[in-house]
Enzyme design. Sequence first.
Site, PDB file in Angstrom:
ATOM      1  CE  LYS A  78       3.651   8.302  17.292  1.00  0.00           C
ATOM      2  NZ  LYS A  78       2.898   8.039  16.074  1.00  0.00           N
ATOM      3  N   GLY A 109       6.037  -2.682  -1.085  1.00  0.00           N
ATOM      4  CA  GLY A 109       5.530  -3.171   0.199  1.00  0.00           C
ATOM      5  C   GLY A 109       4.054  -3.504   0.118  1.00  0.00           C
ATOM      6  CB  VAL A 110       2.009  -6.122  -1.147  1.00  0.00           C
ATOM      7  CG1 VAL A 110       1.672  -5.275  -2.352  1.00  0.00           C
ATOM      8  CG2 VAL A 110       3.165  -7.069  -1.487  1.00  0.00           C
ATOM      9  N   GLY A 111       2.094  -5.101   2.477  1.00  0.00           N
ATOM     10  CA  GLY A 111       1.692  -5.545   3.812  1.00  0.00           C
ATOM     11  C   GLY A 111       0.251  -5.148   4.068  1.00  0.00           C
ATOM     12  CG  ASN A 112      -1.255  -5.116   8.102  1.00  0.00           C
ATOM     13  OD1 ASN A 112      -1.725  -6.220   7.854  1.00  0.00           O
ATOM     14  ND2 ASN A 112      -0.523  -4.873   9.176  1.00  0.00           N
ATOM     15  CB  VAL A 113      -1.340   0.134   4.162  1.00  0.00           C
ATOM     16  CG1 VAL A 113      -1.942   1.245   3.298  1.00  0.00           C
ATOM     17  CG2 VAL A 113      -1.598   0.425   5.636  1.00  0.00           C
ATOM     18  CE1 TYR A 169      -3.709  -9.120  -1.332  1.00  0.00           C
ATOM     19  CE2 TYR A 169      -5.128  -8.547   0.513  1.00  0.00           C
ATOM     20  CZ  TYR A 169      -4.891  -9.291  -0.620  1.00  0.00           C
ATOM     21  OH  TYR A 169      -5.821 -10.181  -1.069  1.00  0.00           O
TER      22      TYR A 169
END
Length: 363
Positions: free
Chosen positions: A93, A198-202, A204
């Site tokens: 990282k 949470g219905v963001g990028n992943v 949703y």
Amino acid sequence: MNAPMIKSQDQINSSVFDHAEFDEHEQLAFFSDKKTGLKAIIAVHNSNLGPALGGCRMWNYATDEEALRDVLRLSKGMTYKSALANLKLGGGKSVIIGDPHKHKSEALLGAMGRFLERTGNRYIAAEDSGTSVADLKVMGRFTDNVAGITERVGINGLACNGDPSPATAYGTFVGLKAAVKRQYGHDDLKGLKVAIQGVGNVGYRLARYLKLAGAELFVSDIHQVQLQRAVEELDAQVIDQNDILSLDVDVLAPCALGASLNDQTIPLIKAKVIAGAANNQLASTEHDQMLLDSGILYAPDYVINAGGIIDIYYERVGHDYQRVKAHIETISDTLNEIFERSEQTDQPTGVVADRLAEERFLA
Ligand code: NAD
């Protein structure tokens, strides 16, 4: 001017090699560039299985110690994640210390690219919080040691810009089905009640797969526009963000923030399966045991959300979306092995996952 603080060798040793998160890291590199203001750290935790791949995070850390702790903790996590995703990759990282909204510049990103080049191909950077694909492309002018930046055919067979979210969502869907089969004895999702935080990028995209499979969707989000999309396109029911975790559903899919599974929330959870993409869902390691004691099957986050890194890996070894998809589907095999061992040994799934990863990268 204040006198400069000079640290003794003992102080330096105790702050890095004896650091609580050090955990036998192979390499740590500190870099500063006065002209651009870049201050960055690269950590390579373990490269037994291959070069270390992991995100490059830019964050306004309050202290250098906070940045060090973060990079050490996150790079170790990547070793475990790649090992369990059956990738020939190690864990690493990098962090850039600074506010991405104030301190990011093309010159600073270029300096980071040169830093990556000097580190050699032991570490490959991808986007993370505070950096974007466009930022990685700037770094990529100076080095090949960046990933997740090329346009390719996504796992659905359509063009995609390097965003790993579709692959992460597909892997989460595959893993969710494996967990449902284990807990409920079938993987027919028709009528299954799933709560998604949470219905963001992943989240949703996961919801879309679930809808197609016939699941009943309950969603929460802090942004109205995300909720509206889920309601209009997927007929999801909106749930207050304070009630989503305790909803009477079959599956809970945390896809927002970390630490959602903690002392306060676990006693209220009614779902018997937890399978979501959010990183670091357990507030601390003992919550894994709490879930086991409550009869909840928990799909370890870093196993189920590995679709993105699998996708990025193939960018470097030759991308063929059908191969990527098939590889992502092995997430269910890994989860099945973890669930089986957990049942046999009566150990929490997170503990079993860690041991399985160690067997692979220490072998
Ligand atoms: P995102 O920012 O696109 O989506 C997160 C959503 O959660 C947003 O819509 C946000 O409004 C919502 N949210 C924030 N706080 C909330 C709360 N208290 N209650 C309900 N909703 C809330 O992020 P993403 O890319 O979809 O990632 C989701 C999670 O999955 C993150 O934890 C991320 O670290 C993890 N993850 C993502 C990927 C990937 O490929 N994007 C890969 C591995 C892990």
